[in-house]
Design a protein around this motif. Structure first.
Motif, PDB file in Angstrom:
ATOM      1  N   GLY A  56       0.830  -1.193   0.000  1.00  0.00           N
ATOM      2  CA  GLY A  56       0.000   0.000   0.000  1.00  0.00           C
ATOM      3  C   GLY A  56       0.867   1.246   0.000  1.00  0.00           C
ATOM      4  N   SER A  57       0.225   2.395   0.009  1.00  0.00           N
ATOM      5  CA  SER A  57       0.965   3.654   0.027  1.00  0.00           C
ATOM      6  C   SER A  57       0.110   4.730   0.676  1.00  0.00           C
ATOM      7  N   GLU A  58       0.706   5.870   0.939  1.00  0.00           N
ATOM      8  CA  GLU A  58      -0.003   6.993   1.561  1.00  0.00           C
ATOM      9  C   GLU A  58      -0.861   7.702   0.513  1.00  0.00           C
ATOM     10  N   PRO A  59      -2.180   7.750   0.700  1.00  0.00           N
ATOM     11  CA  PRO A  59      -3.022   8.458  -0.274  1.00  0.00           C
ATOM     12  C   PRO A  59      -2.700   9.961  -0.278  1.00  0.00           C
ATOM     13  N   THR A  60      -2.746  10.556  -1.441  1.00  0.00           N
ATOM     14  CA  THR A  60      -2.550  12.004  -1.546  1.00  0.00           C
ATOM     15  C   THR A  60      -3.840  12.635  -2.066  1.00  0.00           C
ATOM     16  N   TYR A  61      -4.181  13.765  -1.495  1.00  0.00           N
ATOM     17  CA  TYR A  61      -5.433  14.444  -1.833  1.00  0.00           C
ATOM     18  C   TYR A  61      -5.371  15.009  -3.250  1.00  0.00           C
ATOM     19  N   VAL A  62      -6.450  14.807  -4.021  1.00  0.00           N
ATOM     20  CA  VAL A  62      -6.538  15.336  -5.384  1.00  0.00           C
ATOM     21  C   VAL A  62      -7.534  16.489  -5.453  1.00  0.00           C
ATOM     22  N   LYS A  63      -8.780  16.252  -5.032  1.00  0.00           N
ATOM     23  CA  LYS A  63      -9.801  17.286  -5.104  1.00  0.00           C
ATOM     24  C   LYS A  63     -11.024  16.855  -4.307  1.00  0.00           C
ATOM     25  N   THR A  64     -11.915  17.797  -4.073  1.00  0.00           N
ATOM     26  CA  THR A  64     -13.210  17.513  -3.475  1.00  0.00           C
ATOM     27  C   THR A  64     -14.285  17.801  -4.515  1.00  0.00           C
ATOM     28  N   ASN A  65     -15.050  16.800  -4.867  1.00  0.00           N
ATOM     29  CA  ASN A  65     -16.123  16.984  -5.844  1.00  0.00           C
ATOM     30  C   ASN A  65     -17.262  17.789  -5.244  1.00  0.00           C
ATOM     31  N   PRO A  66     -18.068  18.439  -6.075  1.00  0.00           N
ATOM     32  CA  PRO A  66     -19.227  19.169  -5.550  1.00  0.00           C
ATOM     33  C   PRO A  66     -20.147  18.231  -4.764  1.00  0.00           C
ATOM     34  N   ARG A  67     -20.730  18.760  -3.697  1.00  0.00           N
ATOM     35  CA  ARG A  67     -21.672  17.962  -2.918  1.00  0.00           C
ATOM     36  C   ARG A  67     -22.910  17.635  -3.753  1.00  0.00           C
ATOM     37  N   THR A  68     -23.495  16.489  -3.505  1.00  0.00           N
ATOM     38  CA  THR A  68     -24.800  16.162  -4.057  1.00  0.00           C
ATOM     39  C   THR A  68     -25.752  15.931  -2.895  1.00  0.00           C
ATOM     40  N   PHE A  69     -27.019  16.208  -3.116  1.00  0.00           N
ATOM     41  CA  PHE A  69     -27.997  15.960  -2.060  1.00  0.00           C
ATOM     42  C   PHE A  69     -29.303  15.488  -2.672  1.00  0.00           C
ATOM     43  N   THR A  70     -30.008  14.670  -1.917  1.00  0.00           N
ATOM     44  CA  THR A  70     -31.257  14.071  -2.378  1.00  0.00           C
ATOM     45  C   THR A  70     -32.378  14.424  -1.403  1.00  0.00           C
ATOM     46  N   ILE A  71     -33.490  14.857  -1.967  1.00  0.00           N
ATOM     47  CA  ILE A  71     -34.649  15.247  -1.170  1.00  0.00           C
ATOM     48  C   ILE A  71     -35.843  14.394  -1.593  1.00  0.00           C
ATOM     49  N   GLU A  72     -36.559  13.871  -0.620  1.00  0.00           N
ATOM     50  CA  GLU A  72     -37.769  13.110  -0.905  1.00  0.00           C
ATOM     51  C   GLU A  72     -38.963  13.799  -0.246  1.00  0.00           C
ATOM     52  N   PHE A  73     -40.020  14.032  -1.025  1.00  0.00           N
ATOM     53  CA  PHE A  73     -41.207  14.698  -0.487  1.00  0.00           C
ATOM     54  C   PHE A  73     -42.453  14.167  -1.195  1.00  0.00           C
ATOM     55  N   THR A  74     -43.616  14.496  -0.628  1.00  0.00           N
ATOM     56  CA  THR A  74     -44.885  13.974  -1.118  1.00  0.00           C
ATOM     57  C   THR A  74     -45.708  15.060  -1.786  1.00  0.00           C
ATOM     58  N   LEU A  75     -46.348  14.689  -2.890  1.00  0.00           N
ATOM     59  CA  LEU A  75     -47.358  15.528  -3.538  1.00  0.00           C
ATOM     60  C   LEU A  75     -48.725  14.893  -3.256  1.00  0.00           C
TER      61      LEU A  75
END
Length: 226
Positions: A56-75
């Motif tokens: 194995g090896s030490e992971p190196t940071y590349v980037k942070t992707n945009p957040r995603t979010f999910t909403i569930e609601f009723t009609l």
């Protein structure tokens, strides 16, 4: 809609069409009922090189992707929340799609969006929506549906530039030493490279970089363009 429900309406989930700069630009979709669930996903990208013959090896940071979010609601079209006034689910879906997925002729794409629920406010685009119809009238028309919508966070261009500048190694930075801080690690935080710690020690006239005094303010100069 009863008085109690009407009073709560301003606090309900809102999906607001905006300009590319995040300025509201049209009538919002306001959910009749607040979300049944709300989930946010964050994805960090790491480089995990593993040389041949190594475990194995030490992971190196590349980037942070945009957040995603999910909403569930009723009609709901039964009138349960509107004093018996039945607002067809098909009409509510048309309003939802009008804000989120319909192509706008002036920009040749769906709206940019702002989602607001309580203290959560996010400028975003919609990735997808899934509608499950769960109740029908005697004619087969839907009178209740569950919507699950997924969005991706946007960073408005001007704000993105500012955020990038604030963390840029090409600018001057100052850090206050905390107990246990090490100069190479502080240097890595600023420059993404710990090997500049000798130059930082010289600039700050530090004689023993292994013993930093808590509360000391350190100066990290910008990197040379060379």
């Amino acid at each position: 809609m009863d008085v109690q429900s009407l009073a709560k309406l301003p606090f309900n989930l809102k999906i607001i069409p905006t300009t590319v700069d995040g300025i509201p630009a049209g009538l919002p979709f306001i959910a009749m009922f607040n979300p049944e669930s709300f989930s946010v996903h964050e994805d960090l990208v790491w480089n995990r090189p593993c040389p041949p013959g190594k475990q194995g090896s030490e992971p190196t940071y590349v980037k942070t992707n945009p957040r995603t979010f999910t909403i569930e609601f009723t009609l709901d079209g039964t009138g349960v929340n509107t004093n018996g006034v039945k607002i067809p689910v098909t009409a509510q879906m048309a309003l939802f799609r009008g804000v989120t997925t319909n192509i706008r002729g002036s920009i040749h794409r769906p709206h940019y969006l702002m989602v607001q629920y309580g203290t959560f406010i996010n400028v975003c685009i919609m990735n997808s929506s899934n509608v499950t119809y769960t109740m029908f009238d005697m004619f087969g028309l839907p009178i209740r549906a569950k919507v699950s919508a997924t969005f991706t966070e946007r960073t408005i261009k001007g704000l993105s530039d500012v955020l990038g500048m604030l963390s840029s190694p090409d600018l001057t930075h100052r850090k206050t030493v905390k107990e246990g801080d090490l100069l190479p690690l502080l240097t890595r935080e600023v420059y993404n490279n710990q090997h500049y710690y000798i130059q930082v020690a010289r600039v700050n006239r530090i004689k023993n970089f292994r013993k930093l005094k808590a509360g000391t303010e350190l100066f990290f100069p910008p990197l040379s363009k060379k």
